[in-house]
Design an enzyme around this catalytic site. Structure first.
Site, PDB file in Angstrom:
ATOM      1  N   HIS A  61       0.833  -1.193   0.000  1.00 58.97           N
ATOM      2  CA  HIS A  61       0.000   0.000   0.000  1.00 58.97           C
ATOM      3  C   HIS A  61       0.873   1.251   0.000  1.00 58.97           C
ATOM      4  O   HIS A  61       2.076   1.203   0.262  1.00 58.97           O
ATOM      5  CB  HIS A  61      -0.926  -0.009   1.215  1.00 58.97           C
ATOM      6  CG  HIS A  61      -2.039  -1.003   1.095  1.00 58.97           C
ATOM      7  ND1 HIS A  61      -3.088  -1.067   1.970  1.00 58.97           N
ATOM      8  CD2 HIS A  61      -2.267  -1.987   0.174  1.00 58.97           C
ATOM      9  CE1 HIS A  61      -3.916  -2.045   1.623  1.00 58.97           C
ATOM     10  NE2 HIS A  61      -3.435  -2.614   0.529  1.00 58.97           N
ATOM     11  N   GLU A  63       1.165   3.846   1.950  1.00 53.94           N
ATOM     12  CA  GLU A  63       1.850   4.208   3.188  1.00 53.94           C
ATOM     13  C   GLU A  63       3.127   3.382   3.383  1.00 53.94           C
ATOM     14  O   GLU A  63       4.160   3.909   3.807  1.00 53.94           O
ATOM     15  CB  GLU A  63       0.928   3.985   4.400  1.00 53.94           C
ATOM     16  CG  GLU A  63      -0.332   4.831   4.374  1.00 53.94           C
ATOM     17  CD  GLU A  63      -1.523   4.108   3.779  1.00 53.94           C
ATOM     18  OE1 GLU A  63      -2.614   4.216   4.357  1.00 53.94           O
ATOM     19  OE2 GLU A  63      -1.358   3.441   2.737  1.00 53.94           O
ATOM     20  N   CYS A  86      -5.774   1.766   6.327  1.00 56.92           N
ATOM     21  CA  CYS A  86      -6.613   0.590   6.554  1.00 56.92           C
ATOM     22  C   CYS A  86      -6.276  -0.086   7.874  1.00 56.92           C
ATOM     23  O   CYS A  86      -5.168   0.016   8.392  1.00 56.92           O
ATOM     24  CB  CYS A  86      -6.470  -0.393   5.395  1.00 56.92           C
ATOM     25  SG  CYS A  86      -4.828  -1.109   5.214  1.00 56.92           S
ATOM     26  N   ARG A 194     -13.165   2.074 -21.789  1.00 54.44           N
ATOM     27  CA  ARG A 194     -13.382   0.666 -21.426  1.00 54.44           C
ATOM     28  C   ARG A 194     -12.300   0.182 -20.464  1.00 54.44           C
ATOM     29  O   ARG A 194     -12.577  -0.505 -19.485  1.00 54.44           O
ATOM     30  CB  ARG A 194     -13.333  -0.218 -22.672  1.00 54.44           C
ATOM     31  CG  ARG A 194     -14.620  -0.432 -23.420  1.00 54.44           C
ATOM     32  CD  ARG A 194     -14.353  -1.388 -24.573  1.00 54.44           C
ATOM     33  NE  ARG A 194     -15.555  -1.740 -25.328  1.00 54.44           N
ATOM     34  CZ  ARG A 194     -15.551  -2.559 -26.368  1.00 54.44           C
ATOM     35  NH1 ARG A 194     -14.412  -3.095 -26.786  1.00 54.44           N
ATOM     36  NH2 ARG A 194     -16.678  -2.843 -26.996  1.00 54.44           N
ATOM     37  N   LEU A 214     -15.206  -7.389 -27.176  1.00 56.06           N
ATOM     38  CA  LEU A 214     -15.377  -6.798 -25.838  1.00 56.06           C
ATOM     39  C   LEU A 214     -14.066  -6.688 -25.062  1.00 56.06           C
ATOM     40  O   LEU A 214     -13.994  -7.020 -23.878  1.00 56.06           O
ATOM     41  CB  LEU A 214     -16.402  -7.583 -25.022  1.00 56.06           C
ATOM     42  CG  LEU A 214     -17.832  -7.632 -25.577  1.00 56.06           C
ATOM     43  CD1 LEU A 214     -18.738  -8.377 -24.614  1.00 56.06           C
ATOM     44  CD2 LEU A 214     -18.361  -6.240 -25.840  1.00 56.06           C
ATOM     45  N   GLU A 277     -22.653  -2.058 -22.379  1.00 56.44           N
ATOM     46  CA  GLU A 277     -22.664  -1.874 -23.829  1.00 56.44           C
ATOM     47  C   GLU A 277     -23.737  -2.716 -24.501  1.00 56.44           C
ATOM     48  O   GLU A 277     -23.718  -2.906 -25.708  1.00 56.44           O
ATOM     49  CB  GLU A 277     -21.292  -2.205 -24.434  1.00 56.44           C
ATOM     50  CG  GLU A 277     -20.264  -1.116 -24.248  1.00 56.44           C
ATOM     51  CD  GLU A 277     -19.122  -1.213 -25.250  1.00 56.44           C
ATOM     52  OE1 GLU A 277     -19.261  -1.939 -26.242  1.00 56.44           O
ATOM     53  OE2 GLU A 277     -18.102  -0.553 -25.014  1.00 56.44           O
ATOM     54  N   GLY A 279     -27.358  -4.075 -26.025  1.00 56.57           N
ATOM     55  CA  GLY A 279     -28.262  -3.469 -26.992  1.00 56.57           C
ATOM     56  C   GLY A 279     -29.421  -2.767 -26.323  1.00 56.57           C
ATOM     57  O   GLY A 279     -29.468  -2.607 -25.092  1.00 56.57           O
ATOM     58  N   THR A 281     -32.432  -3.590 -25.589  1.00 55.98           N
ATOM     59  CA  THR A 281     -33.232  -4.331 -24.609  1.00 55.98           C
ATOM     60  C   THR A 281     -32.557  -4.357 -23.248  1.00 55.98           C
ATOM     61  O   THR A 281     -33.193  -4.103 -22.218  1.00 55.98           O
ATOM     62  CB  THR A 281     -33.473  -5.775 -25.096  1.00 55.98           C
ATOM     63  OG1 THR A 281     -34.155  -5.731 -26.355  1.00 55.98           O
ATOM     64  CG2 THR A 281     -34.310  -6.548 -24.098  1.00 55.98           C
TER      65      THR A 281
END
Length: 351
Positions: A61, A63, A86, A194, A214, A277, A279, A281
């Site tokens: 992390h 820190e 944390c 994306r 995709l 992404e 369609g 519907t």
């Protein structure tokens, strides 16, 4: 000892150091399960002796990175961190313990940790006799980890619906062709955005009809670096030959038509930001469920007059019921227009 009163010069110094910590945090990866965090360590005299940022899940992390650089100079000094340190052990140890062991006298942080498992670091620091000051540039830090914060506050991933359409709202011509509505610069922008998300979601209908890859790709078509999870929502099986089955990125099928159920499953997999992404519907299903938080629309200066609409029926029958959006950004990308908007109200009431 929390939020002790500080002098004006010290407060100004805190802000300056926090701005530097935010610059460091911005170097961290987007689309990672963990937030982007930066840290600066100053010695007892106020000189910067250590800096660090979180490079992604499984790495030290911020820190810890800054403390390693500071060494013994951190003792009696101040740690300035963009997120409350944390208090839990995950892939790495708790940052609160590292700060206590380093002997820092004071910790300044921006955003309080919203996660149930990691919050509480401030209490542990104070119990160890370390002064804490919170909320310094809190809004800037929260904006840096917008989707990550959203997912813990709302208990589900943030959803961004992206679509491309002509000026008259058509996403495909009457013969079904849709490549390409927008130009290459707009398409490159889609790939850039994306890559910043955790998952790309479409319906099985889109996979069967369009066979999309995709993935987030560069200008040369190559896929590099971390790829978002490809998510296919629906009950129909994914064809064996579908390109989403390749090895370019991981793929998950969610056998449901319920957007809430899909997001619940993704939330359990530490997905914080979904790039929708699908369609018309699938988009309509998410909108009707009140589960779209942001819309990114790419509009091409073209007219079709007929063809598929970018959005299916969402139950609106009169103009008074229109789903109103709040435009956050409107820019041109080559010949096309990109609009980024947040969901505002439906019938004057929040979704």
């Amino acid at each position: 000892m929390a939020d002790r009163e500080v002098s004006a010069p010290e407060g100004e110094h805190d802000v300056a150091l926090m701005r530097r910590a935010l610059e460091l945090a911005a170097r961290g990866p987007l689309g990672d399960p963990n937030p982007r965090v930066g840290a600066v360590i100053v010695d007892e005299g106020g000189m910067v002796v250590g800096e660090g940022f979180h490079e992604g899940a499984g790495t030290p992390h911020a820190e810890v990175m800054a403390l390693r650089q500071a060494g013994t100079a951190a003792r009696a000094g101040t740690a300035v961190v963009t997120l409350e340190p944390c208090a839990h052990t995950g892939r790495t140890g708790p940052c609160t313990q590292a700060l206590i062991q380093a002997g820092v006298a004071r910790v300044v942080f921006a955003q309080s940790d919203p996660t149930p498992s990691a919050r509480g670091g401030r209490t542990l620091l104070e119990a160890a006799g370390i002064h804490t000051t919170g909320g310094v540039l809190d809004e800037e830090s929260t904006a840096l980890n917008d989707a990550w914060t959203f997912s813990f506050v709302h208990g589900r991933p943030k959803v961004t619906w992206k679509f491309a359409a002509t000026l008259d709202g058509r996403s495909a011509a009457t013969d079904g062709t849709s490549r390409w509505i927008t130009g290459p610069l707009a398409r490159a922008d889609v790939h850039r955005l994306r890559a910043q998300c955790d998952a790309i979601l479409v319906g099985t209908g889109t996979v069967i009809a369009d066979d999309p890859v995709l993935t987030a790709r560069g200008p040369d078509g190559s896929t590099t670096g971390r790829q978002p999870l490809r998510v296919v929502m629906g009950l129909r099986p994914i064809p064996e030959t579908a390109r989403v089955r390749d090895v370019a990125a991981p793929t998950l099928q969610l056998a449901t038509h319920d957007p809430a159920q899909a997001l619940k499953a993704l939330n359990e997999q530490d997905i914080h930001h979904v790039w929708l992404e699908g369609g018309p519907t699938v988009a309509a299903a998410f909108l009707q469920a009140g589960l779209v938080d942001e819309v990114i629309a790419y509009l091409a200066p073209a007219l079709l007059g007929a063809g598929s609409s970018a959005l299916g029926d969402i139950g609106i029958r009169t103009i008074d019921q229109a789903l109103r959006l709040t435009a956050q950004e409107v820019i041109t990308i080559g010949p096309d227009i990109r609009i980024r908007a947040s969901i505002a109200t439906l019938n004057g009431e929040g979704l």
